[in-house]
Scaffold this motif. Sequence first.
Motif, short mmCIF file in Angstrom:
data_model
loop_
_atom_site.label_atom_id
_atom_site.label_comp_id
_atom_site.label_asym_id
_atom_site.label_seq_id
_atom_site.Cartn_x
_atom_site.Cartn_y
_atom_site.Cartn_z
N TYR A 314 0.84 -1.20 0.00
CA TYR A 314 0.00 0.00 0.00
C TYR A 314 0.88 1.25 0.00
O TYR A 314 2.01 1.20 0.47
N PRO A 315 0.39 2.37 -0.55
CA PRO A 315 -0.95 2.56 -1.11
C PRO A 315 -1.06 2.01 -2.53
O PRO A 315 -0.04 1.84 -3.21
N ASP A 316 -2.30 1.77 -2.96
CA ASP A 316 -2.56 1.33 -4.32
C ASP A 316 -2.90 2.56 -5.16
O ASP A 316 -4.01 3.08 -5.09
N LEU A 317 -1.92 3.03 -5.93
CA LEU A 317 -2.09 4.25 -6.73
C LEU A 317 -2.38 3.94 -8.19
O LEU A 317 -2.26 4.81 -9.06
N SER A 318 -2.76 2.71 -8.46
CA SER A 318 -3.00 2.32 -9.85
C SER A 318 -4.20 3.07 -10.43
O SER A 318 -5.16 3.39 -9.73
N VAL A 319 -4.11 3.35 -11.71
CA VAL A 319 -5.19 4.01 -12.45
C VAL A 319 -6.06 2.91 -13.06
O VAL A 319 -5.55 2.03 -13.76
N TYR A 320 -7.36 2.94 -12.78
CA TYR A 320 -8.22 1.92 -13.38
C TYR A 320 -9.00 2.53 -14.53
O TYR A 320 -9.22 3.74 -14.61
N THR A 321 -9.39 1.66 -15.46
CA THR A 321 -10.05 2.12 -16.68
C THR A 321 -11.53 1.80 -16.66
O THR A 321 -11.97 0.84 -16.03
N MET A 322 -12.28 2.62 -17.38
CA MET A 322 -13.73 2.43 -17.50
C MET A 322 -14.13 2.81 -18.93
O MET A 322 -13.79 3.91 -19.40
N ASP A 323 -14.84 1.92 -19.62
CA ASP A 323 -15.31 2.21 -20.97
C ASP A 323 -16.69 2.85 -20.90
O ASP A 323 -17.60 2.32 -20.26
N VAL A 324 -16.81 4.00 -21.57
CA VAL A 324 -18.07 4.74 -21.57
C VAL A 324 -18.44 5.07 -23.01
O VAL A 324 -17.59 5.53 -23.79
N SER A 325 -19.69 4.83 -23.36
CA SER A 325 -20.16 5.10 -24.72
C SER A 325 -20.34 6.60 -24.93
O SER A 325 -20.96 7.29 -24.12
N LEU A 326 -19.81 7.10 -26.05
CA LEU A 326 -19.97 8.51 -26.39
C LEU A 326 -21.45 8.85 -26.61
O LEU A 326 -21.92 9.91 -26.22
N SER A 327 -22.18 7.91 -27.23
CA SER A 327 -23.61 8.15 -27.47
C SER A 327 -24.38 8.23 -26.15
O SER A 327 -25.35 8.99 -26.03
N TYR A 328 -23.93 7.46 -25.14
CA TYR A 328 -24.57 7.53 -23.82
C TYR A 328 -24.38 8.92 -23.21
O TYR A 328 -25.32 9.52 -22.69
N ILE A 329 -23.16 9.44 -23.28
CA ILE A 329 -22.88 10.77 -22.73
C ILE A 329 -23.72 11.83 -23.42
O ILE A 329 -24.37 12.66 -22.78
N ASN A 330 -23.74 11.80 -24.77
CA ASN A 330 -24.49 12.81 -25.51
C ASN A 330 -25.99 12.71 -25.29
O ASN A 330 -26.69 13.72 -25.18
N SER A 331 -26.51 11.48 -25.18
CA SER A 331 -27.96 11.31 -24.99
C SER A 331 -28.41 11.81 -23.63
O SER A 331 -29.54 12.28 -23.48
N ARG A 332 -27.53 11.73 -22.65
CA ARG A 332 -27.90 12.17 -21.31
C ARG A 332 -27.73 13.68 -21.11
O ARG A 332 -28.47 14.30 -20.37
N ASP A 363 -17.21 3.94 -30.88
CA ASP A 363 -18.05 4.90 -30.17
C ASP A 363 -17.68 4.98 -28.69
O ASP A 363 -18.27 5.73 -27.93
N THR A 364 -16.68 4.21 -28.29
CA THR A 364 -16.34 4.08 -26.86
C THR A 364 -15.14 4.94 -26.49
O THR A 364 -14.16 5.01 -27.23
N ILE A 365 -15.27 5.57 -25.32
CA ILE A 365 -14.14 6.33 -24.75
C ILE A 365 -13.66 5.59 -23.51
O ILE A 365 -14.45 5.24 -22.63
N VAL A 382 -19.07 9.65 -14.99
CA VAL A 382 -18.27 10.25 -16.06
C VAL A 382 -19.12 11.25 -16.83
O VAL A 382 -18.68 12.36 -17.14
N MET A 383 -20.34 10.86 -17.14
CA MET A 383 -21.26 11.75 -17.86
C MET A 383 -21.49 13.04 -17.08
O MET A 383 -21.49 14.14 -17.65
N GLU A 384 -21.64 12.94 -15.76
CA GLU A 384 -21.85 14.13 -14.94
C GLU A 384 -20.64 15.05 -14.99
O GLU A 384 -20.78 16.28 -15.08
N ASP A 385 -19.43 14.47 -14.98
CA ASP A 385 -18.22 15.29 -15.05
C ASP A 385 -18.11 16.00 -16.39
O ASP A 385 -17.66 17.15 -16.46
#
Length: 615
Positions: A314-332, A363-365, A382-385
């Motif tokens: 410790y500490p665990d400073l690793s960066v984790y990834t998340m796939d988010v659809s661009l169309s999802y962000i725009n639609s919301r 289409d994925t970020i 992510v969409m909120e940010d």
Amino acid sequence: MPMVSVGRDRLFAALGKPYTKEELKDEEVSERAKREFDDDCFRFGIELDDVTTEKAIVRKEKHLDEAEADEDEEVIYKIDIPANRYDLLCLEGLSQALRIFEKKQEVPQYKLANISKESMMKMHVTPETSLIRPHVVCAVLRGVTFTEASYNSFIDLQDKLHQNICRRRTLVAIGTHDLDTVQTPFSYEALPPSSISFVPLKQVKKFRADELMEFYKSDLKLKKFLHIIENSKVYPVIYDKNRTVLSLPPIINGAHSAITLKTKNVFIECTATDLTKAKIVLNTIVTAFSSYCERKFEIEPVEVIYPDGKSYVYPDLSVYTMDVSLSYINSRIGPSLGADEVIDLLKKMQLGAQQSVSGNKSDTITVLVPPTRSDILHPCDVMEDVAIAYGYNNIPPTMPASSSGSLKPLVLNEFSDMLRSEIAMNGYTEVLNFTLCSWKENFDLLRRKDDKSKAVVVGNPRSSDFELVRTTLMPGILKSVGHNKDHPKPIKVFEVGDVAILDETKDVGATNRRQLAALYCGASSGFELIHGLVDRIMEVLGAVFVPKGDAVSGDTASYYLQRAEEPEFLPGVQASIYYKGKQIGTFGVVHPEVLRNFDIPDPCSYVEMNMESFL
């Protein structure tokens, strides 16, 4: 929401605001600077709540008279931040986030010191800790340079975390120590209180752990944490190589390893019952204050070794990834944003991002979440940010689409409004009471017995006035009348609202019921008037009164009355209402003892019915 108090001048200096301390003494300049910062806060999704001074805060706490402000007093900005943004709980994290948002700073790359596992400091955990606080995580900040302001911020951040994510130290307790005063390896143990002895922080006398429990019962700050371990057979304790006590978590650190302004190397340990939250707390502290290290944003890891032989770094400073659809962000959000624009917006919120180039994922970020952003759990975060960085004021307003083509109110709400209008036309005034009430009001004052089968109880209520969810509307209406007993008579009031009843068939263990209640209070009980209101409600609903012997079970167009024996009503002057063969309510003259309990001097009649039975 948590509130962070920061010195204005130090905050502006950290943000690179073009104001000197002398310029800010001018009232006009100070007000302009405040407005600018207020706008910055709004765009970032936080709020400047109040502007005060240190002395004004002290005067308010001591209930002293307001005094004229001294121009040399430090101006304090009180800022509301989201409850899940632990990285904003101190000036260091807050100013860094705002600088990145304004594109004045790149996102820091946090890293662990490049040392071998054999060279790492060790924390050995004994099996007995599983009986009390089973987890511990650790880290070291090397070459730290504290000023008085940064030292106070370091201590204040720990207090904020203890109150917030640590849940008053029940889930996580933080200990910080001057590493140069102790020797590794460390051990995390759980021992009988009588075998633990040390000099606690800010004391000169040595205490046994059981003696400390008694000693701190008179301490305003620490006594509220004693219950966490007080009744345990073993207390958690951290030792160094020489059996010097570093801390007795979650109560107090040892005086031997106390940090000061001269401390250069800080050892941080977090003991916990929740490992996930312990990791978040550790990451929050080390990322916020690694900027003061000789090697900026570098943290020295510590190896934690458990009794089963497993070890973790410790500490665990690793960066984790998340796939988010661009169309999802725009639609919301609404606007049609391109991938490059979304990636740029996410960088303003400390989130790395890149567009996926593999096959059907164009289409994925892919979002890279740093250790400072533990609040990012789902694509909606992510969409909120993206929306915050884009600016809510820049999103064009649109009418929400409806799949059905037209929106309709719920049938139950339409029915409730119809009955409200009908009862109001009969001369009754609507009241609205709290859904929560005390156990005494819901049972004892109504002469009812609690068989534990109905009431939904609130865990750890803040006040005895809100111990459970009401199972009847009666306490609220009687309290309203009791508080208005001097009002000209008669008093005619009603309420349409929800009650909650335990229900094992529901996934949440309880169900809401919409109830209708009305009360008449005057020189006489008005029983015949409440009876008349019942008949009028039934007439409006198309139900016809039929004597009990003539009633047919399941007949949707009839209702009948039957003698009732409810304790809150006067015996012999009460009746149950049956509709479609099922009891839907009761009315009668309120029992004199109940009236006395609610301080009502005049006789009353009351009716309560379940409205959902008619639907």
